[in-house]
Scaffold this active site. Sequence first.
Site, PDB file in Angstrom:
ATOM      1  CG  LEU A  30      -1.881  -1.221   1.298  1.00  0.00           C
ATOM      2  CD1 LEU A  30      -2.848  -1.046   2.458  1.00  0.00           C
ATOM      3  CD2 LEU A  30      -2.644  -1.455   0.002  1.00  0.00           C
ATOM      4  CG  HIS A  34      -3.305   1.272  -2.152  1.00  0.00           C
ATOM      5  ND1 HIS A  34      -1.954   1.213  -2.420  1.00  0.00           N
ATOM      6  CD2 HIS A  34      -3.901   0.412  -3.005  1.00  0.00           C
ATOM      7  CE1 HIS A  34      -1.746   0.334  -3.384  1.00  0.00           C
ATOM      8  NE2 HIS A  34      -2.900  -0.165  -3.763  1.00  0.00           N
ATOM      9  CD  GLN A  57      -5.175  -9.021 -10.382  1.00  0.00           C
ATOM     10  OE1 GLN A  57      -6.222  -9.305  -9.796  1.00  0.00           O
ATOM     11  NE2 GLN A  57      -4.725  -7.779 -10.438  1.00  0.00           N
ATOM     12  CE  LYS A 147      -1.060   2.671 -10.823  1.00  0.00           C
ATOM     13  NZ  LYS A 147      -0.744   1.657 -11.890  1.00  0.00           N
ATOM     14  CG  ASP A 148      -4.539   0.089 -12.034  1.00  0.00           C
ATOM     15  OD1 ASP A 148      -3.669  -0.470 -12.699  1.00  0.00           O
ATOM     16  OD2 ASP A 148      -4.391   0.412 -10.846  1.00  0.00           O
ATOM     17  CD  GLN A 151      -7.890  -3.093 -11.771  1.00  0.00           C
ATOM     18  OE1 GLN A 151      -7.125  -4.030 -11.915  1.00  0.00           O
ATOM     19  NE2 GLN A 151      -7.771  -2.233 -10.766  1.00  0.00           N
TER      20      GLN A 151
END
Length: 293
Positions: A30, A34, A57, A147-148, A151
């Site tokens: 983390l 986060h 993943q 950022k993802d 996703q």
Amino acid sequence: MIIARTLSEWREHRAQWPDDIGFVPTMGGLHDGHVALVRAARRHAWVAVSVYVNPLQFGPQEDFAAYPRTEEADCARLAQAGVDAVFLPTEAAIYPHGREWQTEVRVPGLSEDLCGRYRPGHFEGVTTVVARLFGIVRPRACYMGKKDYQQWRIVTRMVADLGLPVTVTGIETIRESDGLALSTRNTYLTAAERACAPGLYETLTQTATHVTRGAAPADAEAAAMARLMALGFVPDYVAVRRAADLALPTPDDSELVVLAAARLGRTRLIDNLEFRRIGRADGGHWQRSAKAG
């Protein structure tokens, strides 16, 4: 702060909690990004965080074994951030019949483009574990970092398609002072690579500027790829897409995002920048209004 490792422990506690749970799924290691997700989740009556390095993943040649596992430090950080409960499941708790026999969740199309093209099966692993965690945690809301970006869009689509009673909220990327997006994998960077790494975000900013000034997205993407290679990156892609669904943009689309994935040494970095282009009625130049993504 409650810490549970087994399904029976978690379910025993979960029965006593309110329905209004804000949930942050993580793989640990983390950082301040986060913590920003936890802060957003604290608008709910209860905040739950999961820490699980999900094998589904990771590809065969990827960094599953090396991925940072910092459980003690993670729990201390979460307690300080005001988290109510942490789920630290074993693989048996997540995949009780084994990985090979787990029901899979796949979002077609969107999971196969961009990072999905270079990491086949990755997003199927993400949606499978997130769907499983939603069933266990039963949150009202989930918070994910932008950022993802791909996703986040994929999980949002999964929730909509399956009619799950969860609101998925994307939280803006937290960056170092030089622009590098915070990531657990940044710890892999050597000193020389770390000095080069901000060039990824700088390239995204330049690409957004080129598009807002009227450049064709394909031309801006090609220029960005060339710049990244000149800086020492090995890029997988730079892509300008429609922000809402990551489709190829039409001339009429104004809400856009430029996404990139590139390697520095053994580290694969991803980043993105949301931006808006506003055209004149006569089809003239675009006016830039960009924000970090």
